[in-house]
Scaffold this active site. Structure first.
Site, PDB file in Angstrom:
ATOM      1  N   ASN A 285       4.509   5.251 -12.277  1.00 28.13           N
ATOM      2  CA  ASN A 285       4.921   4.064 -11.521  1.00 28.13           C
ATOM      3  C   ASN A 285       4.198   3.978 -10.171  1.00 28.13           C
ATOM      4  OD1 ASN A 285       6.068   6.217 -10.259  1.00 28.13           O
ATOM      5  ND2 ASN A 285       8.165   5.436 -10.245  1.00 28.13           N
TER       6      ASN A 285
ATOM      7  N   GLU B 214       8.697   7.348  -4.448  1.00 30.57           N
ATOM      8  CA  GLU B 214       8.862   6.337  -5.488  1.00 30.57           C
ATOM      9  C   GLU B 214       8.599   4.940  -4.915  1.00 30.57           C
ATOM     10  OE1 GLU B 214       9.034   7.511  -8.286  1.00 30.57           O
ATOM     11  OE2 GLU B 214      10.583   8.993  -8.627  1.00 30.57           O
TER      12      GLU B 214
END
Ligand code: GLP
Length: 243
Positions: free
Chosen positions: A135, A142
């Site tokens: 991702n 993140e």
């Protein structure tokens, strides 16, 4: 950010090892961080071999762990630190006192502060070797991570839970949180080397190179870092360059 294309994952190991070895020759007391995952395995094999032919290569270096699962036991064999110990620290005969690692059983905030302080006392990172999450994460930064972030506890994104489940048996067993060096800290490294291989990363590599720089793609911060190099194999560049 510079892009270096190599043929395949094994070549990444060789070429990345040359960068790490050159760094240690130029500055034996370098402070280095390494990623975990499949991508850096050929690099660790090369470095372990180099430590046999040049036993003093790593003697004065320090290694800071990039990330770790949170809320697990210090002795858990699935710790990223245990993984790095098996793949690199032990084969390359790195001494315990050369390693600064997140302790997942300590108080999270105090532990992150301790890591930042140790890193600062050592003069910051000379070389950050990084991998790329599916991702776009770097370490456990993140999507949504602030480009100025420091070491901290984070909730793992669903994609990271899926990709890490191979190490834990099932998705339900993967820790929900991690500890990671922040993007702000990584950006300050004097050199950054991101390793990417395989077709599975081709889509995220294309997004990282072509979409606007944003916190939605944490690795896009590297485009703001002139000292960074993306070392990628042909397959991982296949979508970005439409081959
Ligand atoms: C994990 C790690 C990252 C690593 C990523 C990529 O999520 N926390 O530091 O870069 O995996 O792993 P792989 O090289 O196996 O694709």
């Amino acid at each position: 950010m510079k892009i270096v294309e190599v043929e395949n994952g094994n070549d990444i190991g060789q070429k990345a090892a040359e960068v790490v070895i050159r760094q240690l020759r130029d500055k034996p007391s370098s402070v280095v961080t390494f990623p975990t995952g499949n991508t850096p395995l050929p690099l660790f094999r090369e470095l372990a071999a180099a430590s046999k032919s040049h036993p003093r290569l790593f003697e004065h270096a320090h290694f800071v762990t990039l990330d770790e699962y949170a809320d697990i036991a210090r002795k858990d064999r699935r710790r990223l630190f245990s993984w790095l110990s098996r793949e690199f620290f032990a084969p390359a005969a790195i001494r315990k006192e050369q390693v600064i690692a997140f302790d997942p059983s300590a108080d999270d905030e105090a532990e992150c502060r301790r890591i930042e302080e140790r890193l600062e006392a050592l003069g910051g990172l000379d070389l950050a070797v990084l991998g790329l999450g599916p991702n776009g994460h770097l370490g456990f930064n993140e999507p949504g991570s602030c480009f100025d972030s420091r070491a901290r506890k984070v909730a793992l994104a669903p994609e990271s839970i899926v990709s890490n489940s191979t190490y834990w048996g099932s998705e339900a067993d993967v820790p929900t949180h991690g500890l990671t060096l922040g993007l702000g800290t990584l950006r300050e490294a004097r050199a950054i080397l991101v390793l990417v291989s395989g077709r599975a990363k081709a889509h995220i590599v294309s997004r990282l190179l072509k979409e606007p720089i944003s916190e939605g793609i944490p690795a896009s911060v590297l485009r703001l870092c002139p000292q960074s190099t993306l070392m990628a194999d042909r397959e991982s560049l296949s979508v970005a360059f439409r081959r």
